[in-house]
Write a protein that holds these residues in place. Structure first.
Motif: not given
Length: 228
Positions: A73-80, A201-204, A207-208, A210-216
């Protein structure tokens, strides 16, 4: 302990080109199915003069699949905003490639901190899936050479959500070790929560992540543009 499903096996020795101390052979309980998966999909800002590409590498440890899922999920966010590769810690000593702009390291919380060989052996009793027990993020960081100033990194982890007051954090332990190696953290270490020792994993949380990685990724690319 909290943790991730597919695990790999490897043997490494000698000096590599990845900034690692030569530390002898490592034996693992499982056989690697894959070593490193570059993730395609780069979105970079560019001007008439140049095209700036940010490169990130994610090193993760996982027992039951939870930390591996967060790494993806982090990779998906960074990939942007970046080229991204994901590497299981078992194979990390053999990874080589272009200079990274961002190193991301994550692992599960075991006994209030980073896993050890004994806690990994304990985790292996809770699943039929193969688990590497002789190396984890703790050992990988201990064998990693210091870097010069200016290198950037992120730390993440997984931990059991209940009870909420439960102390300990793999993410914080990773962050401290990265700072000792000379890295500057791009953000505070972050833990992602699992429902029980083996998950899920806890639901959400995906997504959290992915959003964290995209912001960074967005802020780090901005930082790079203003420092070139």
């Amino acid at each position: 302990m909290s943790e991730s499903r597919p695990e790999w096996d490897s043997q490494t020795s000698g000096t590599t080109s990845t900034g690692r101390r030569s530390h002898g052979k490592g034996r693992f309980d499982s056989v690697p199915a894959a070593v490193c998966r570059p993730t395609v999909g780069i979105h970079t800002r560019h001007s008439a003069e140049e095209r700036l590409v940010m490169r990130a590498r994610i090193i993760y440890e996982s027992m039951f699949g939870n930390t591996a899922a967060i790494a993806e999920a982090i990779a998906q966010g960074l990939r942007e905003h970046a080229e991204v590769e994901i590497v299981n810690v078992v194979a990390a000593a053999e990874v080589c490639g272009p200079t990274m702009n961002l190193l991301v390291v994550g692992g599960p919380t075991h006994a209030f901190g980073l896993s050890r060989s004994q806690t990994r052996r304990d985790a292996a009793k809770l699943t039929d899936a193969p688990i590497a027990t002789d190396i984890g993020v703790r050992e990988w960081l201990a064998d990693t050479l210091p870097v010069s100033p200016g290198h950037r990194a992120l730390a993440f982890g997984t931990k059991v959500a209940k009870p909420p007051w439960l102390p300990g954090s793999a993410a914080r332990g990773i962050g401290k070790r990265l700072c000792r190696l000379g890295y500057s953290l791009a953000d505070q270490p972050v833990d992602f929560l699992v429902d029980d020792t083996t998950g899920p994993l806890i639901p959400g949380e995906l997504d959290r992540a992915r959003a964290w990685a995209a912001r960074i990724a967005h802020t780090e690319l901005d930082r790079m543009m203003h420092h070139t």
